[in-house]
Design an enzyme around this catalytic site. Structure first.
Site, PDB file in Angstrom:
ATOM      1  N   ASN A   1       0.853  -1.414   0.154  1.00  0.00           N
ATOM      2  CA  ASN A   1      -0.329  -0.183  -0.105  1.00  0.00           C
ATOM      3  C   ASN A   1       0.491   1.657  -0.174  1.00  0.00           C
ATOM      4  OD1 ASN A   1       0.931  -0.097   2.677  1.00  0.00           O
ATOM      5  ND2 ASN A   1      -1.103   0.611   3.675  1.00  0.00           N
TER       6      ASN A   1
ATOM      7  N   GLU B   1       5.836  -3.684  11.441  1.00  0.00           N
ATOM      8  CA  GLU B   1       4.526  -2.816  12.312  1.00  0.00           C
ATOM      9  C   GLU B   1       3.003  -3.146  10.597  1.00  0.00           C
ATOM     10  OE1 GLU B   1       6.333   1.465  10.575  1.00  0.00           O
ATOM     11  OE2 GLU B   1       5.481   0.669   9.088  1.00  0.00           O
TER      12      GLU B   1
ATOM     13  N   CYS C   1      -3.301   1.374   6.489  1.00  0.00           N
ATOM     14  CA  CYS C   1      -2.743   0.418   8.053  1.00  0.00           C
ATOM     15  C   CYS C   1      -3.315   1.650   9.262  1.00  0.00           C
ATOM     16  CB  CYS C   1      -1.895   0.225   8.276  1.00  0.00           C
ATOM     17  SG  CYS C   1      -0.786   1.402   8.451  1.00  0.00           S
TER      18      CYS C   1
HETATM   19  P1  NAP Z   1       1.183  -9.262   3.660  1.00  0.00           P
HETATM   20  O1  NAP Z   1       0.475 -10.038   2.591  1.00  0.00           O
HETATM   21  O2  NAP Z   1       1.608  -9.411   4.442  1.00  0.00           O
HETATM   22  O3  NAP Z   1       2.353  -8.575   2.431  1.00  0.00           O
HETATM   23  C1  NAP Z   1       3.747  -7.565   3.300  1.00  0.00           C
HETATM   24  C2  NAP Z   1       4.905  -7.796   2.729  1.00  0.00           C
HETATM   25  O4  NAP Z   1       5.993  -9.503   3.263  1.00  0.00           O
HETATM   26  C3  NAP Z   1       4.812  -8.134   1.087  1.00  0.00           C
HETATM   27  O5  NAP Z   1       6.469  -8.088   0.815  1.00  0.00           O
HETATM   28  C4  NAP Z   1       4.662  -9.967   0.469  1.00  0.00           C
HETATM   29  O6  NAP Z   1       5.253 -10.240  -0.784  1.00  0.00           O
HETATM   30  C5  NAP Z   1       5.642 -10.245   2.283  1.00  0.00           C
HETATM   31  N1  NAP Z   1       5.862 -11.314   2.231  1.00  0.00           N
HETATM   32  C6  NAP Z   1       4.284 -12.774   2.008  1.00  0.00           C
HETATM   33  N2  NAP Z   1       4.449 -13.624   2.956  1.00  0.00           N
HETATM   34  C7  NAP Z   1       5.874 -13.585   2.996  1.00  0.00           C
HETATM   35  C8  NAP Z   1       6.665 -14.703   4.149  1.00  0.00           C
HETATM   36  N3  NAP Z   1       5.885 -15.932   4.050  1.00  0.00           N
HETATM   37  N4  NAP Z   1       7.864 -14.224   4.556  1.00  0.00           N
HETATM   38  C9  NAP Z   1       8.299 -13.039   3.996  1.00  0.00           C
HETATM   39  N5  NAP Z   1       7.392 -11.933   3.675  1.00  0.00           N
HETATM   40  C10 NAP Z   1       6.790 -11.841   2.877  1.00  0.00           C
HETATM   41  O7  NAP Z   1       0.898  -7.663   3.168  1.00  0.00           O
HETATM   42  P2  NAP Z   1       0.002  -6.662   2.450  1.00  0.00           P
HETATM   43  O8  NAP Z   1      -0.588  -6.935   2.035  1.00  0.00           O
HETATM   44  O9  NAP Z   1       1.116  -6.010   1.120  1.00  0.00           O
HETATM   45  O10 NAP Z   1      -0.334  -5.319   3.338  1.00  0.00           O
HETATM   46  C11 NAP Z   1      -0.935  -5.414   4.241  1.00  0.00           C
HETATM   47  C12 NAP Z   1      -1.324  -4.846   5.114  1.00  0.00           C
HETATM   48  O11 NAP Z   1      -0.020  -4.253   5.269  1.00  0.00           O
HETATM   49  C13 NAP Z   1      -2.222  -4.618   6.123  1.00  0.00           C
HETATM   50  O12 NAP Z   1      -2.874  -5.203   7.029  1.00  0.00           O
HETATM   51  C14 NAP Z   1      -1.989  -3.310   6.762  1.00  0.00           C
HETATM   52  O13 NAP Z   1      -2.428  -2.515   7.999  1.00  0.00           O
HETATM   53  C15 NAP Z   1      -0.477  -3.666   7.026  1.00  0.00           C
HETATM   54  N6  NAP Z   1      -0.097  -2.337   7.257  1.00  0.00           N
HETATM   55  C16 NAP Z   1       0.882  -2.037   8.424  1.00  0.00           C
HETATM   56  C17 NAP Z   1       1.434  -0.452   8.716  1.00  0.00           C
HETATM   57  C18 NAP Z   1       1.744  -0.436   9.649  1.00  0.00           C
HETATM   58  O14 NAP Z   1       2.378   0.642   9.952  1.00  0.00           O
HETATM   59  N7  NAP Z   1       1.191  -0.529  11.085  1.00  0.00           N
HETATM   60  C19 NAP Z   1       1.605   0.211   7.143  1.00  0.00           C
HETATM   61  C20 NAP Z   1       1.021  -0.548   5.813  1.00  0.00           C
HETATM   62  C21 NAP Z   1       0.458  -2.028   5.661  1.00  0.00           C
HETATM   63  P3  NAP Z   1       4.456 -10.639  -1.254  1.00  0.00           P
HETATM   64  O15 NAP Z   1       4.010  -9.370  -1.702  1.00  0.00           O
HETATM   65  O16 NAP Z   1       5.072 -11.140  -2.821  1.00  0.00           O
HETATM   66  O17 NAP Z   1       3.430 -11.622  -1.384  1.00  0.00           O
END
Ligand code: NAP
Length: 494
Positions: free
Chosen positions: A169, A265, A299
């Protein structure tokens, strides 16, 4: 990587294939495998990215391991200069990066521009702030039983190699916040961008290279998290993982990574509490922006609203009145579109629609929206929602907000504190003292009074509790997170 890396996107007849960066060279993977990055706007292929092999990851880890010490030994003022140059390059490519970002992740052009500008400002701020971060010396005779026979020299040093994993995002801003803080503190960085957002991430890596980060100090490896994630997070050369993403992925990484520092995060599922005396005009505006900006894929988005039945009825009327002014779903590249473009994929949209329908089946009432069309989900408001229903119990990463009636503010506190998540909460009231007192009852990272949850200003501490995160970010806090203390004790036997 040659300059055509920044070739105008509109002139590209066939989707370009992007190489990965091993720290020195831009390469095609020997896997021979690429994966398509599909635009959520129209399902067109934005480009292809490499799926790297475990051997390539080993080589990258070795390169970053070998170069880290000389990078840490590089005078800080030189590292600072490189980061200021990177900020300038980010500004230089603002138009390009914004349109790429908009096409790759479906952000409105205005939101994309704001992400790019903010990233440049953040990079400059980091580079300024790091210069005031210093160690200290400690005398020994403060502690009972000790005389002046020892001096503690407390230095702040790098961890080594930082693995930076970013979400889709904010693939530029959140990646830069990890990379810049890690590099300034003298770490080398292996950067794994999100698959959707990888093209923007690769451009960011190219900018750091252009700005003068020496060979081997930063690398960018691409491939699905499901494919290469486990290998990366368990690699013996990784000294710290900084991750932003969902709580489920964060938990899975934490369970595998073992005893290394983790800065996480994770998911947010943020409530807004509306007290009966709140300014309804302001509250409605903040809730609309909080719930629907970037189609609710933040988030810090507001996911549910808590208030008494009477307060929520009043608020709903005001929200419906103001919605047309602030929200219009459409192509994110069109100036007509306000806040709501597509969500990241058709699959994501289907999941969101399912959660909406689950809540409705469980007794919630749909006020507006609720329908999916390809990757688009109409901005949705549900009322009569209970905390156990899907749109409140889970993080629904889309333009959906649930109104949950409570008998009193005590019940609101219980619902928030019982939640699995704890990133931010908002409280709306004209009585600032009551707002502060209420904030102190909540087990979340940050409480906003009379404003929607947000990460900025970026030098404020930003953290989540419970399943929402580990450690603290925010300029100074991020620099501290990316470094450790090294005490050296000089003993002077008397
Ligand atoms: P995600 O599916 O958890 O993916 C995040 C990152 O992790 C991506 O680069 C993803 O790669 C990678 N990843 C996935 N599986 C993994 C594994 N087994 N080992 C290591 N890395 C792995 O999250 P998203 O859909 O991209 O982002 C949305 C989420 O992020 C929401 O829950 C949001 O609340 C959270 N977020 C939190 C914050 C905060 O500051 N708290 C800020 C922004 C977003 P791929 O894309 O290649 O799968």
């Amino acid at each position: 990587m040659p300059e055509e890396f920044f070739a105008p996107i509109s002139n590209q007849q066939t989707p370009p294939t992007y190489k990965f960066f091993d720290g020195k060279e831009w390469k095609d993977s020997t896997s021979g495998k690429t994966s398509d990055v599909i635009s959520p706007i129209d399902a067109s292929v934005v480009g292809k990215i490499q799926v790297v092999t475990t051997n390539e990851i080993d080589a990258v880890m070795e390169a970053t391991y070998v170069t880290q010490r000389s990078w840490e030994a590089t005078p800080l003022h030189q590292r600072v200069k490189i980061m200021h140059l990177a900020a300038d390059w980010i500004r230089h490519f603002e138009e390009y990066l914004s349109s790429l970002l908009s096409r790759e992740i479906g952000k409105t052009l205005e939101e994309a521009k704001s992400e790019i500008k903010r990233t440049a400002d953040l990079t400059d701020y980091f580079a300024d702030e790091v210069q005031s971060l210093r160690g200290e010396t400690l005398d020994s005779d403060n502690f009972p039983g000790y005389d002046k026979g020892r001096i503690g020299i407390i230095e702040r040093v790098a961890y080594g190699t930082v693995l930076a994993i970013a979400p889709f995002n904010y693939p530029v801003n959140l990646s830069a916040s990890k990379i810049v803080s890690a590099l300034l503190m003298g770490n080398s960085v292996v950067f794994k961008p999100p698959s959707q957002g990888a093209i923007s991430g690769l451009h960011l890596a190219r900018i750091f290279q252009k700005a003068g980060v020496p060979p081997g100090v930063i690398a960018c490896v691409t491939g699905g998290g499901g494919e290469i994630g486990d290998y990366l997070v368990t690699h013996k050369r990784v000294d710290l993982i900084t991750f932003t993403g969902s709580s489920d992925t964060g938990l899975a990484i934490a369970q595998k990574a073992g005893m290394i520092p983790l800065v996480f995060e994770c998911g947010g599922n943020n409530p807004a509490v509306v007290m009966p005396d709140a300014d309804m005009n302001l509250t409605a505006r903040e809730i609309i922006k909080g719930a629907f900006s970037y189609a609710g894929q933040r988030c810090t988005a507001i996911k549910y609203v808590l208030g008494t039945k009477q307060t929520l009825e009043q608020l709903l009327g005001e929200v419906q009145k103001q919605m047309p002014e602030f929200v219009k779903m459409g192509d994110p590249r069109s100036p007509e579109t306000k806040l709501v473009g597509p969500v990241i994929s058709q699959d994501a949209a289907t999941k969101i629609e399912t959660a909406i329908n689950d809540s409705i089946q469980a007794g919630a009432t749909l006020v507006t929206g609720g329908k999916q069309n390809n990757s688009f989900i109409e901005p949705t408001i549900l009322i009569n929602v209970k905390p156990t229903m899907a749109t409140v119990a889970t993080e629904v990463f889309g333009p959906v907000v649930s109104f949950v009636a409570v008998s009193d503010m005590g019940q609101a506190v219980t619902i928030i504190n019982e939640s699995r998540f704890g990133l931010q909460a908002s409280v709306f009231t004209k009585d600032e003292g009551a707002g502060i007192a209420f904030a102190k009852e909540l087990n979340v990272g940050t409480v906003q009074i009379n404003g929607s949850p947000q990460r900025g200003p970026d030098h404020f501490p930003f953290l989540g509790v419970k399943a929402s995160g580990l450690g603290v970010q925010g300029v100074r806090y991020s620099l501290e997170s990316m470094s450790r203390l090294r005490p050296i004790v000089l003993n002077k036997p008397q």
